[in-house]
Design a protein around this motif. Sequence first.
Motif: not given
Length: 256
Positions: A48-49, A52, A64-65, A67, A72, A156-158, A160
Amino acid sequence: MSEEPKTGVEDTFISHLVELRDRLVRASIGVLIVCGLLFLWPGPAHIYDFLARPMMSSLPPGAKMIATGVISPFLVPMKVTLLLAFILALPWVLYQVWAFIAPGLYLHEKKLIAPLVVSSSLLFLAGIAFCYFLVFGRVFKFINEFAPSSITVAPDIENYLDFVMSMCLAFGLTFEVPIVVIVLVRMGLVTLEKLKSTRPYVIVGSFVVAAIVTPPDVVSQFSLAVPMCLLFELGLLVAPLFVKVTQAPLEDASDA
């Protein structure tokens, strides 16, 4: 007497279902093996890194992003890992599909389908790579520079992940344009001259599609529309060669 042919047809149908089941099981096992290896190295968090990285490089230092969901931070990297496993195992999955349908094809049909399967897979992967390495960095940089100074950008990671998947899918399908052109010409649905005459409409349509499926910024729209036009031209160049190579014997005789 009448039940013997019927029994033979049923046996053949059941044998095809068994063969299909076996191919699906083998394809699924291949994806699971690749997924297991990815869990061992480099691991869902590092994967994931990597995904991203284009967004993180465009954010201010130290940003940072976030969650917003409870699970999540666990669920999103798992989804990314499964998706990457399927992409990496795609050659094995396509081989199982090919092994299932190949015995029922003629030689000229194998010459037709095999190159299409291979080239469409490579073009789809090329579209994803083009989107990740060349488009994402410019798009995220443009969006973050456009944001007012009063706003703190913290994706937000979701959201994204959803955005990245939709963009990669759009670019992957866009890179299938040459395959669409080749199939239309090979099947005789549209002549090559007719497709060449529609070039102005294709250019306009490319920018319309890009405006619909990409964010409302000029960078991403041009990044999708321009390759679409170029790939259409590539399809026009390759289609005559593909038609010549994959002609059936009867077609060759009629042409002579």
